[in-house]
Design an enzyme around this catalytic site. Structure first.
Site, PDB file in Angstrom:
ATOM      1  CD  GLU A  89      -4.824   2.660   2.568  1.00 21.07           C
ATOM      2  OE1 GLU A  89      -4.185   1.641   2.930  1.00 21.07           O
ATOM      3  OE2 GLU A  89      -5.083   3.611   3.334  1.00 21.07           O
TER       4      GLU A  89
ATOM      5  CE  LYS B 120      -8.151  17.612   6.715  1.00 24.78           C
ATOM      6  NZ  LYS B 120      -7.818  17.206   8.050  1.00 24.78           N
TER       7      LYS B 120
ATOM      8  CG  MET C 207       7.236 -18.987 -11.724  1.00 21.71           C
ATOM      9  SD  MET C 207       7.168 -20.283 -12.991  1.00 21.71           S
ATOM     10  CE  MET C 207       5.684 -19.825 -13.884  1.00 21.71           C
TER      11      MET C 207
ATOM     12  CG  PHE D  68       0.626  13.181  10.731  1.00 23.00           C
ATOM     13  CD1 PHE D  68       1.408  12.130  11.199  1.00 23.00           C
ATOM     14  CD2 PHE D  68      -0.742  12.991  10.582  1.00 23.00           C
ATOM     15  CE1 PHE D  68       0.826  10.915  11.517  1.00 23.00           C
ATOM     16  CE2 PHE D  68      -1.326  11.782  10.914  1.00 23.00           C
ATOM     17  CZ  PHE D  68      -0.537  10.735  11.379  1.00 23.00           C
ATOM     18  CD  GLN D  69      -1.814   9.775   8.036  1.00 25.78           C
ATOM     19  OE1 GLN D  69      -2.814  10.375   7.684  1.00 25.78           O
ATOM     20  NE2 GLN D  69      -1.860   8.537   8.520  1.00 25.78           N
TER      21      GLN D  69
END
Lengths: 165, 565
Positions: free
Chosen positions: B49, B161, B475, B111-112
């Site tokens: 993602e 959802k 760096m 969940f999630q």
């Protein structure tokens, strides 16, 4: 110096999160914040007291104005306005001390809203310093069990509402 | 027309002229992915993602359009966070559509489930949680409008959802009604007059260009202003490309790794015209001494930028497409006088530029990173899109690449996100298929999202990935060398990673440069090879980015390096 801001926002879920999130992220010095419904059902009015110099104050207004849910901000410090705060004070009160407390309450034009054998609850509205003064007296002479204060709300004098200022 | 929430999203994307979305499917967005499938909507599947959100960001920066990314609830949405913050800091228009658990499950640690609205509140221009399907068309209309107007930025639309599956009588709103959002175009003309008066008084004026010029596509007006006034010009990292690098008045980048001339000019100027800048600490150095002799004029679309870091003596709040032409209108009648007025000042700044140009030590046996950038710059003639990751190579690109065009330099400036470069380059290539897209990246940063090489191969995005492989986190190591007594705590990246094999394993052509004499041939081969190419360029471990203003020092207190020390 302190500034009192009237912040009109959309009455939607998540708006207060956006505002408090911004204040904490930008580390603004906020003394009090009070929110409630208004004459328009889809608008919430938040009164914010900001501590800081002109530059800090300008940043608070500009950053808050960027929030999509913020409709209008007006600085009530700049206009003639009425400032009030409400406090409920639970004070220790025995049968012997009740009359003195009642005297104090009358002097401050406060109200007694609850009494029992050991305590009294006093309601007072007014500006911040008046509430501070009452609390001071009660604390020293009688002992305060707990205090709740709403934070300041403010309204301009005259016919022009904050949304049109 | 009756349709599902998911179909309504597809319709809204079409209404917003979105031609591609970047994303990664998952449980909460199954219905949305089903609708994408059925509509045959163009979707770029990344490998992570984070890759998807940076790709959408790169697409937006390169094309100027709103980038769109889709992710599922919980971990999917949380993986977008770095990319959203990156876009937010650089004011990039992005709409992230995330799935949320079903309405009845919200708040139950399902969940999630993650409160992505809460998580992204400080890093979005605005965000929404949609729990009712009938809100969906309005919310999407608002989201795109907010993302691209005013000062652009990312907007998150979190959709429960069950909303994707619910039926709605779809009608896309014609207009947006937001009581609290009125992006400004034209500001107060009086401010322009005041600025014009100041210009006439200035003996040592300096134009400071920021990312706002690239974002607002106002480079043309800026170029005209520069030509008409004859004033010298400096740029922030994000402002590069708005003026051609070889413009005779252009002094280069200002700030921590700015040029000597740009930093000196900032210190000595008596009028600083900040145009679409936010006076970041990497630009200002010690804030109290920044442009201390100058009156500061600040042009910006965002009123909250004024006086945030640097006190502005004059402010011009509005779209640069309004303010720059308005100022030009006044300037062009007296152009000759301005040029006369700054003649000696121009000579002074050009002398700084002549006396102390950017230099680096070269060694016949070593492939110097700066030389690679100069070579690529010559090969491309400054055309195409240059993408970087974050670190030493990023600063060298800013210093040594000859940018010619606005929106030709994509880099994570504000947030400084390692791992940004590769996916952003893919997004840019997706948006501009006919352009040459070249990524400069370190061996540290490329590993942070190296999985996206597979995406490059899958879609045959012909991005050229030039890895500056110095086996170190350059760096950070430079700071350790300068400020931490050379104690290289965990900045060595020495290992057995073979970037050519890594590329080949992902289906990408891999090339290697180990000696200076190979450089030209391999770079030319890389640019000529169709499809994605990785070039593992082995550069020396210890090279410093110079000049350098140590953090918190004054801009003219530069560590110059080379023969200076």
């Amino acid at each position: 110096m302190k500034h009192t801001l009237a912040v009109l926002v959309e009455n939607r879920p998540g708006v207060l999160t956006h505002i408090s999130g911004l204040i904490s992220r930008r580390a603004f010095n906020i003394e009090s914040i009070a929110a409630g419904y208004t004459e328009e059902p889809d608008t919430t009015r938040i009164t914010i007291v900001v501590e800081g110099d002109e530059i800090e104050q300008e940043q608070v207004v500009n950053q808050l104005s960027k929030l999509v849910d913020v409709i209008k901000i007006s600085d009530l410090t700049a206009v003639e306005s009425i400032h009030r705060e409400l406090a409920l004070i639970k004070v220790k009160a025995s049968i012997e001390t009740r009359s003195d407390i009642i005297n104090i309450v009358e002097i401050f034009r406060a109200k007694i809203v609850d009494v029992n054998r050991e305590t009294m609850v006093i309601e007072l509205s007014g500006d911040e310093t008046k509430i501070d003064a009452l609390c001071q007296v009660l604390k020293e002479d009688h002992g305060i069990i707990e205090i709740v204060r709403t934070g300041k709300i403010a309204l301009s004098r005259g016919p022009i509402p904050a949304k049109d200022q | 027309m009756i349709m599902t929430g998911a179909e309504a999203i597809i319709e809204s994307l079409k209404n917003e002229n979105v031609d591609v979305v970047f994303g990664y499917p998952g449980g909460a967005v199954l219905t949305l992915y089903d609708a994408l499938y059925q509509a045959n909507f163009r979707h770029i599947l990344t490998k992570h993602e984070q890759g998807a959100v940076h790709a959408a960001d790169g697409y937006a920066r390169a094309t100027g359009k709103v980038g769109v990314v889709i992710a599922t609830s919980g971990p999917g949405a949380a993986n977008l966070v770095t990319g959203i913050a990156t876009a937010y800091m650089d004011s990039i228009p992005l709409v992230a559509i995330t799935g949320q658990v079903a309405v009845s499950l919200i708040g139950r640690d399902s969940f999630q489930e993650a409160d992505i609205r809460g998580i992204t509140t400080p890093i979005t221009k605005h965000n929404y949680l949609v729990k009712k399907v009938e809100d969906l068309p309005r919310v999407l209309k608002e989201a795109f409008y907010i993302a691209r107007t005013g000062r652009p930025g990312p907007v998150v639309v979190d959709v429960a959802k069950d909303v994707f599956a619910a039926a709605v009588d779809y009608q896309y709103p014609q207009e947006v009604k937001l009581r609290g959002y009125h992006p400004l175009f034209a500001g107060n003309l009086e401010t322009i007059n005041k600025v014009f008066e100041e210009l006439k008084l200035a003996q040592r004026p300096l134009i400071f260009v920021g990312g706002g010029v690239n974002l607002s596509n106002s480079a043309e007006a800026l170029r005209e202003l520069v030509d008409q006034t004859g004033f010298p010009v400096i740029a922030s990292l994000m402002g590069l490309g708005s003026l051609p690098f070889d413009h005779p008045q252009f002094l280069g980048m200002v700030g921590m790794h700015g040029t000597y001339a740009a930093n000196m000019a900032t210190t000595k100027c008596d009028l600083l015209l900040g145009i679409g800048v936010r006076f970041d600490d990497r630009v200002t150095g010690l804030l109290s001494e920044f442009a201390a002799k100058a009156k500061v004029v600040h042009f910006d679309i965002d009123p909250a930028e004024i006086n945030k870091n640097v006190r502005a003596d004059l402010r011009v709040v509005g779209d640069l497409n309004w303010s720059l032409p308005a100022l030009l209108e006044r300037v062009k009648h007296v152009s000759g006088e301005f040029k006369k007025q700054v003649r000696s000042w121009i000579e002074e700044v050009l002398a700084w530029q002549r006396e102390k140009p950017l230099t680096y030590e070269s060694d016949a046996k070593l492939v110097m990173p700066q030389a690679v950038i100069e070579k690529v710059s010559r090969l491309t003639r400054g055309e195409g899109v240059i993408v970087t990751d974050v670190g030493q190579h990023q600063m060298w690109v800013a210093q040594y690449y000859g940018f010619k065009n606005p929106r030709s330099f994509l880099t994570s400036g504000g947030l400084g996100t390692m791992g940004y470069g590769l996916p952003a380059a893919l997004g840019a290539q997706c948006g501009l298929p006919d352009q040459k897209v070249i990524l400069f990246v370190g061996d540290g940063g490329v590993m942070m999202n190296c999985q996206e090489l597979a995406t490059a191969a899958n879609y045959n995005f012909p991005v050229k990935v030039l890895i500056f492989n110095n086996q170190t986190l350059g760096m950070v190591a430079q700071w350790q060398r300068m400020f931490y007594g050379g104690r290289y705590s965990h900045t060595s990246l020495k290992g057995n990673t073979d970037f050519v094999k890594l590329a080949e394993a992902m289906g990408v052509t891999g090339l290697r440069v180990t000696k200076p004499e190979e450089l030209d041939r391999v770079l030319e081969e890389a640019l000529a090879t169709p499809g994605p190419v990785v070039v593992d360029i082995q550069t020396p471990e210890i090279v410093d980015v110079l000049p350098m203003v140590p953090a918190g020092a004054r801009l003219d207190q530069m560590i110059m390096g080379g023969s200076e020390e």
